[in-house]
Design a protein around this motif. Structure first.
Motif, PDB file in Angstrom:
ATOM      1  N   ASP A   9       0.811  -1.003  -0.026  1.00  0.00           N
ATOM      2  CA  ASP A   9       0.030  -0.075   0.026  1.00  0.00           C
ATOM      3  C   ASP A   9       0.871   1.358  -0.066  1.00  0.00           C
ATOM      4  O   ASP A   9       2.174   1.157   0.499  1.00  0.00           O
ATOM      5  CB  ASP A   9      -0.966  -0.140   1.187  1.00  0.00           C
ATOM      6  CG  ASP A   9      -1.909  -0.970   1.060  1.00  0.00           C
ATOM      7  OD1 ASP A   9      -2.468  -1.023   0.147  1.00  0.00           O
ATOM      8  OD2 ASP A   9      -2.449  -1.823   2.257  1.00  0.00           O
ATOM      9  N   SER A  10       0.325   2.236  -0.509  1.00  0.00           N
ATOM     10  CA  SER A  10       1.091   3.676  -0.671  1.00  0.00           C
ATOM     11  C   SER A  10       1.106   4.319   0.534  1.00  0.00           C
ATOM     12  O   SER A  10       0.468   3.677   1.801  1.00  0.00           O
ATOM     13  CB  SER A  10       0.480   4.598  -1.573  1.00  0.00           C
ATOM     14  OG  SER A  10      -0.833   4.990  -1.067  1.00  0.00           O
TER      15      SER A  10
ATOM     16  N   TRP B 119      12.384  12.197  -1.710  1.00  0.00           N
ATOM     17  CA  TRP B 119      11.103  12.355  -2.423  1.00  0.00           C
ATOM     18  C   TRP B 119      10.956  14.019  -2.658  1.00  0.00           C
ATOM     19  O   TRP B 119      10.493  14.110  -3.691  1.00  0.00           O
ATOM     20  CB  TRP B 119      10.137  11.734  -1.544  1.00  0.00           C
ATOM     21  CG  TRP B 119       8.754  11.991  -1.982  1.00  0.00           C
ATOM     22  CD1 TRP B 119       8.144  11.008  -2.763  1.00  0.00           C
ATOM     23  CD2 TRP B 119       7.811  13.010  -1.591  1.00  0.00           C
ATOM     24  NE1 TRP B 119       6.779  11.884  -3.077  1.00  0.00           N
ATOM     25  CE2 TRP B 119       6.599  12.787  -2.253  1.00  0.00           C
ATOM     26  CE3 TRP B 119       7.706  14.156  -0.682  1.00  0.00           C
ATOM     27  CZ2 TRP B 119       5.496  13.574  -2.448  1.00  0.00           C
ATOM     28  CZ3 TRP B 119       6.618  15.003  -0.647  1.00  0.00           C
ATOM     29  CH2 TRP B 119       5.549  14.872  -1.378  1.00  0.00           C
TER      30      TRP B 119
ATOM     31  N   LYS C 174      -4.533  10.054  -7.783  1.00  0.00           N
ATOM     32  CA  LYS C 174      -3.480   9.252  -8.276  1.00  0.00           C
ATOM     33  C   LYS C 174      -3.708   8.260  -8.783  1.00  0.00           C
ATOM     34  O   LYS C 174      -3.187   7.458  -9.588  1.00  0.00           O
ATOM     35  CB  LYS C 174      -2.607   8.865  -6.870  1.00  0.00           C
ATOM     36  CG  LYS C 174      -1.237   8.338  -7.011  1.00  0.00           C
ATOM     37  CD  LYS C 174      -0.532   8.145  -5.846  1.00  0.00           C
ATOM     38  CE  LYS C 174       0.759   7.221  -5.960  1.00  0.00           C
ATOM     39  NZ  LYS C 174       1.284   7.188  -4.679  1.00  0.00           N
TER      40      LYS C 174
ATOM     41  N   HIS D  21      -5.175  10.745  -3.196  1.00  0.00           N
ATOM     42  CA  HIS D  21      -4.925   9.215  -3.556  1.00  0.00           C
ATOM     43  C   HIS D  21      -5.971   8.894  -4.787  1.00  0.00           C
ATOM     44  O   HIS D  21      -5.483   8.199  -5.265  1.00  0.00           O
ATOM     45  CB  HIS D  21      -5.417   8.634  -2.177  1.00  0.00           C
ATOM     46  CG  HIS D  21      -5.109   7.029  -2.349  1.00  0.00           C
ATOM     47  ND1 HIS D  21      -3.829   6.754  -2.462  1.00  0.00           N
ATOM     48  CD2 HIS D  21      -6.114   6.193  -2.203  1.00  0.00           C
ATOM     49  CE1 HIS D  21      -3.959   5.149  -2.534  1.00  0.00           C
ATOM     50  NE2 HIS D  21      -5.550   4.925  -2.479  1.00  0.00           N
TER      51      HIS D  21
END
Length: 393
Positions: A33-34, A110, A232, A229
């Motif tokens: 999972d992200s 990131w 995305k 999300h």
């Protein structure tokens, strides 16, 4: 002291969801999972743990109520939940210490990658700035407007939460005249007002301040985390994701046309359980199911689904209907998309919270009916045979 209280409050929406999310998804190796999904899973996992402890102690409270009010269960709940969460935090720090050590470096890497993307694509920077500006406007609405938004549902949330602290009970007080024991089943089987009371007790802030000032800002940020999300999932291109968020923000800002619009729940009364359900829980569950149905079955996705479902079910009795509709609709759509019956194990796991809620509702309804009846009862109860009074008088 105010800073310490604020930190105690914020831990429940920062470190604790991250820790629980990592523990719940710890065994995932392939198709992890992200970071956003893990955070939301952890957040609703914390709600789920609170719900289970709350339901057990609430049952204990009503089971031991005979001629006079039975108090002390809310304090017991606060202690029990704090102990459980502390233990889980220690377990997380031990099991995930390598990831914790490397997290700062990963975050820097990131951020560097995202800055390079913005430098390479000026339009992306423009869309991000536009979205951030619109988000700031909405945060202002959430903070400034919701201070003065005294919804007719506040008797369910603000009053019940305050009564919980004042009387040291759980879903036990008549919100009109303060009489107790008194309740309705739909209030007895939800934990959100009690969770608000817990946040107020832990932080020392007033219940009204928690509901009308602090939670709107925090929950709005979490809601847009979920919406990103979703973006995305729909769009691969970063530009399209932020264009989507800009358009979605504009629609929300100009969508406050009634108390029944999604905008009202998002920007007008997001502290309410049904608002958290419809603006955060349902959108996340829906998109999360779409994500996992596309891939082959992974048993390590079952626990996250169950925890999110249970945490969402703790918010309001309306969850029994809305969660059921959402997960069944996704299951049918993915069955058509895959041209076969979508995995029933995911469907059952996503309905776990609904099943728990319905069973708890039936049990509480039966117990409350017994308490109000002089005829033969369903449960065998009596002060003279009650273990609690035998041991503690």
């Amino acid at each position: 002291m105010i800073i310490i209280r604020a930190i105690a409050f914020l831990l429940h929406f920062t470190i604790i969801p991250v820790a629980l999310g990592r523990l719940i998804t710890y065994k995932q190796t392939d198709n992890k999972d992200s970071a956003i999904a893990t955070y939301i899973i952890g957040l609703f996992g914390s709600f789920a743990i609170f719900y289970v402890l709350c339901s057990l102690l609430e049952w204990h409270q009503y089971w031991n109520t005979f001629t006079e009010p039975f108090t002390g269960c809310f304090t017991a709940l606060c202690i029990a939940y704090s102990v459980v969460i502390t233990i889980l935090l220690v377990v997380w720090m031990v099991k995930d210490k390598t990831a914790i050590k490397t997290s700062i470096g990963n975050i820097k890497k990131w951020l560097s990658e995202k800055l390079n993307q913005i430098k390479a694509n000026k339009f992306l920077g423009i869309y991000i700035i536009a979205f951030v500006a619109l988000l700031v406007v909405q945060l202002y609405f959430a903070f400034a407007y919701e201070i003065n938004e005294w919804s007719y549902d506040d008797y369910d949330y603000v009053v019940n939460s305050q009564d919980t602290i004042t009387t040291d009970t759980i879903a036990y007080v008549n919100y009109v005249n303060g009489e107790m024991p008194y309740t309705a089943e739909k209030r007895a089987v939800t934990a959100w007002p009690t969770y608000i009371a817990y946040l107020a007790r832990v932080s020392g802030f007033e219940v009204t301040t928690v509901c009308h000032t602090i939670l709107p800002v925090i929950l709005l940020l979490i809601a847009y985390l979920v919406y990103y999300h979703i973006a995305k999932f729909i769009f691969k291109d970063y530009e399209n994701r932020f264009i989507f968020l800009v358009l979605f923000s504009v629609a929300n800002i100009f969508g406050l046309h009634s108390h029944y619009s999604s905008t009202f729940r998002l920007l007008g009364a997001i502290w309410q359980g049904k608002a958290v359900l419809t603006t955060i829980a349902i959108p996340f569950i829906t998109i999360y199911l779409f994500e996992i149905y596309k891939e082959k079955f992974d048993k390590h996705k079952i626990m996250p689904l169950m925890m999110v479902s249970l945490g969402a079910a703790s918010l309001t009795t309306m969850a029994a209907l809305l969660i059921t509709l959402a997960v069944i609709l996704v299951w049918l759509v993915m069955g058509i998309y895959l041209r076969k019956i979508a995995d029933l194990r995911y469907l059952i796991a996503s309905l776990f919270g609904v099943i728990y809620l319905v069973i708890f509702y039936v049990l509480m309804s039966t117990l409350i009916s017994d308490m109000q009846s002089y005829e033969k009862s369903f449960f065998k109860r009596g002060r003279n045979i009650n273990w609690w009074y035998k041991w503690f008088g």
